[in-house]
Design a protein around this motif. Structure first.
Motif, short mmCIF file in Angstrom:
data_model
loop_
_atom_site.label_atom_id
_atom_site.label_comp_id
_atom_site.label_asym_id
_atom_site.label_seq_id
_atom_site.Cartn_x
_atom_site.Cartn_y
_atom_site.Cartn_z
N PHE A 254 2.57 7.70 3.13
CA PHE A 254 3.01 9.01 3.00
C PHE A 254 2.59 9.63 1.70
O PHE A 254 3.46 10.01 0.97
N THR A 255 1.27 9.88 1.48
CA THR A 255 0.80 10.17 0.24
C THR A 255 1.60 9.56 -0.88
O THR A 255 1.96 10.37 -1.75
N GLY A 256 2.00 8.37 -0.92
CA GLY A 256 2.40 7.60 -1.90
C GLY A 256 3.97 7.79 -2.36
O GLY A 256 4.46 7.34 -3.28
N ASN A 257 4.63 8.63 -1.32
CA ASN A 257 5.94 8.73 -1.50
C ASN A 257 6.88 7.46 -1.42
O ASN A 257 7.92 7.32 -1.60
N ILE A 258 6.20 6.67 -0.58
CA ILE A 258 6.69 5.26 -0.17
C ILE A 258 5.60 4.12 -0.37
O ILE A 258 4.48 4.41 -0.03
N LEU A 259 6.03 3.06 -0.66
CA LEU A 259 5.18 1.76 -0.73
C LEU A 259 5.55 0.99 0.37
O LEU A 259 6.79 0.61 0.50
N ALA A 260 4.65 0.52 1.32
CA ALA A 260 4.90 -0.35 2.33
C ALA A 260 4.40 -1.56 2.28
O ALA A 260 3.38 -1.82 1.55
N ARG B 196 0.92 -1.21 -0.03
CA ARG B 196 -0.11 0.01 0.02
C ARG B 196 0.82 1.16 -0.08
O ARG B 196 1.83 1.19 0.73
N PRO B 197 0.26 2.45 -0.56
CA PRO B 197 0.96 3.69 -0.58
C PRO B 197 0.90 4.21 0.92
O PRO B 197 0.08 4.13 1.37
#
Ligand SMILES: Cc1cc2nc3c(=O)[nH]c(=O)nc-3n(C[C@H](O)[C@H](O)[C@H](O)COP(=O)(O)OP(=O)(O)OC[C@H]3O[C@@H](n4cnc5c(N)ncnc54)[C@H](O)[C@@H]3O)c2cc1C
Ligand SMILES: Nc1ncnc2c1ncn2[C@@H]1O[C@H](COP(=O)(O)O)[C@@H](O)[C@H]1O
Lengths: 314, 256
Positions: free
Chosen positions: A129-135, A126-127
């Motif tokens: 931090f507003t999509g800056n990272i993918l977890a 899932r994205p």
């Protein structure tokens, strides 16, 4: 043990996100060598058969209102013990899944854009931090609950298939709901399903200038979108807003006009198939995410684009 | 009407920097603030209090370093603020967070309503509210875009895809409001000064009954196995500085 898909109903139709969940569910259930099942509230035998044709081996069919499905779903999960439960990340699904998760003391991962099995383990992506990272998220409870974003996964293939329909009695828990005093349809554009979106941002000088973007959008067969500040200022209604606190879209073509490309805006559109940006500032972040861009004044560029397209049409 | 407002302290999302190598968030790169979506919940609470009277309690779970941010909660009209802070609460996912918050709500003498924001800018799950409601065994409404008060009743408008539903709210209940519900007012200078006189109550795991198996990382069924930075793959990146050239290029692309 199974992958259990919650098939949300939209009126008399199955919400298309359910077919995407079945597509992914089939893949996951094969890798884990478990069954693929679905549960649906409202609808009839033909609804259940449709879910079977999209890959569900068993369909639990409840009559009664979807609105009050919470208790039934929790007790179904206690009875059949699914390994994984998948919900569409629609507003309805995102409000329902947490209640089920808490009632089962199970882990829930929100708004996933991919699911996979690695070394026999279920991984949810899932994205953050507003999509800056993918977890990449792992869950140790059974069941593992997941809401999955609409229109990111491929729907299952529909063909004539065999499966079992298991009819269930609904039990309505009245004390868990409020009296509904009014229900009405609202006029809103279906931006999430649009193929082409022409969005305007703070580069626009006035509300009236949206007309220009509407013209461009209609020539391309698309709809108009917006960044948040213009919605906050009341220039356009909020169903047009794209981004972190608006809609997540994935059109074939996204045209960003006078939008800087903040991470909150990008969060809603960075997965568009093609991105075109028009901005007077060459250092605007949006250009880093664009397939095509024009550095220039939108009041020069947009009319010329419109003119060019009109000439092509005639 | 006694109202509990769930507020989380988060790094300012517009300023915070990311460590692109490690895929982590550098929390020291931006100051902390109240989750912007929770300000709408606080404003809604204030409007209800104005009509019904009662008391607003802000409830939060997080590190003690966040204590300063609570001044803002007091300035915005909360009578009381409770911060759940304990090393044993750390590493909580939404289930453990909700379990901890609901235990704390049970410890308050009385409440009629629990209000929360649509989502947090850092967790961004929108799950905590409804999980809290389930743990408390009370009904809830999510995506409340308007709260109306009429004849001593509270009406909540929920907007789902293409539909608007208006409910009469009976208490106890949990309501999760969206940013459209209201425009949070700014505290006045006097309110800010008054706020300095108040202090936050800090509660630890013992205060919550000490069932530490259910708190923090221990009570969290989900965990982040790894984080990656998404690659912007396959973008052509043809940027034209010459408008005419750019338009010709776009027209031929748009034609296809
Ligand atoms: C919690 C939170 C949630 C948020 N959610 C969202 C969301 O859902 N969606 C969203 O969009 N934002 C959201 N934001 C806001 C976001 O941070 C930005 O403020 C916003 O996206 C900026 O909008 P913009 O690009 O239109 O404006 P700006 O950043 O001001 O950019 C305007 C751009 O127009 C260009 N420009 C100016 N004049 C011209 C011209 N004549 N011709 C061409 N270009 C021109 C400028 O160079 C500039 O790059 C959110 C913020 C927060 C804190
Ligand atoms: N640690 C926390 N402390 C207090 N409230 C929280 C916390 N985490 C989430 N919430 C509340 O739950 C809402 C949804 O959060 P989330 O599920 O994290 O997106 C937020 O808007 C808050 O009102």
């Amino acid at each position: 043990m199974s992958v259990l898909v919650f098939a949300e109903m939209k009126g008399k139709e199955i919400h298309p996100v359910a077919f995407e969940l079945l597509g992914k569910g089939e893949e996951i259930s094969k890798e884990l060598s478990i069954k693929l099942e679905a549960v649906v509230f409202g609808g009839d035998e033909s609804t259940a058969q449709e879910l079977i044709d999209y890959g569900a081996e068993n369909v639990y069919l409840y009559e009664g209102e979807q609105e009050s499905c919470k208790e039934c779903l929790s007790s179904l999960a206690t009875e059949i013990k699914p390994e994984i439960m998948l919900f569409g990340a629609t507003k309805f699904g995102r409000a329902l899944a947490p209640r089920i998760a808490a009632s089962l003391n199970a882990g829930l991962t929100a708004d996933c854009i991919d699911l996979r099995v690695e070394e026999k383990e279920f991984i949810q992506i899932r994205p953050a931090f507003t999509g800056n990272i993918l977890a990449h998220i792992k869950t140790r409870s059974t069941p593992k609950l997941t809401t999955v974003r609409y229109r990111v996964m491929k729907p299952a293939e529909k063909r004539k298939r065999e499966g079992r329909i298991i009819k269930k009695e609904s039990s309505v828990d009245i004390k868990k709901s409020f009296p509904l005093v009014k229900r009405e349809k609202i006029e809103s554009i279906d931006i999430q399903n649009a193929d082409i979106i022409v969005s305007g941002g703070r580069g626009l000088n006035s509300k009236e200038d949206f007309k220009m973007l509407e013209k461009l959008a209609s020539l391309l067969g698309g709809v108009v979108g917006s960044s948040r500040p213009l919605v906050d200022d009341g220039w356009i209604s909020k169903d047009h807003q794209v981004g972190f606190s608006g809609n997540t879209v994935k059109p074939r073509l996204y045209i960003a006009i006078g939008i800087s490309g903040s991470s909150q805006h990008l969060a809603g559109m960075r997965n568009s198939e093609m991105i075109i940006a028009v901005n007077s500032d060459p250092s605007a972040p949006i250009f880093r995410y664009a397939d095509y861009g024009i550095v220039g004044d939108l009041y020069e560029v947009v009319p010329k684009l419109i003119e060019g397209l009109e000439q092509k049409v005639s | 009407m006694d109202i509990v407002v769930l507020v989380k302290v988060v790094p300012n999302i517009e300023r915070v920097r990311f460590d692109m190598e490690k895929g982590t968030v550098d929390r020291s790169s931006a100051e902390s603030e109240i989750n912007p979506f929770d300000l709408n919940a606080l404003e809604a609470a204030l409007q209800i209090k104005e009509k019904f009277g009662g008391k607003i309690t802000a409830l939060s779970m997080g590190p003690q370093s966040a204590e300063g941010v609570y001044r803002d909660v007091f300035a915005r009209g909360a009578e009381r603020a409770v911060l759940l802070s304990d090393r044993r609460f750390a590493g909580a996912d939404t289930l453990a967070t909700s379990c901890t918050l609901s235990e704390a709500i049970r410890k308050l003498e009385h409440f009629d309503l629990v209000l929360c924001g649509e989502k947090t800018t850092d967790g961004d799950t929108g799950q905590v509210g409804n999980e809290v409601a389930e743990f408390l065994g009370i009904p809830s409404l999510y995506y409340v875009s308007m709260l109306g008060i009429d004849n001593g009743n509270i009406y909540a408008t929920v907007e789902l895809d293409g539909e608007k539903l208006v409910y009469k709210v009976d208490t106890p209940a949990l309501l999760s409001v969206t940013k459209d519900a209201n425009v949070p007012r700014l505290p006045t200078l006097r309110e800010k000064l008054e706020a300095r006189k108040k202090s936050v109550e800090i509660w630890d795991a013992e205060k919550l009954g000490g069932n530490t198996e259910r708190f923090g990382a221990k009570g969290s069924p989900t965990r982040v196995a790894k984080t990656v930075v998404p690659k912007e793959e396959g973008r052509k990146g043809s940027i034209y500085r010459d408008v005419k050239e750019g338009i010709d290029a776009l027209l031929s692309v748009l034609e296809a």
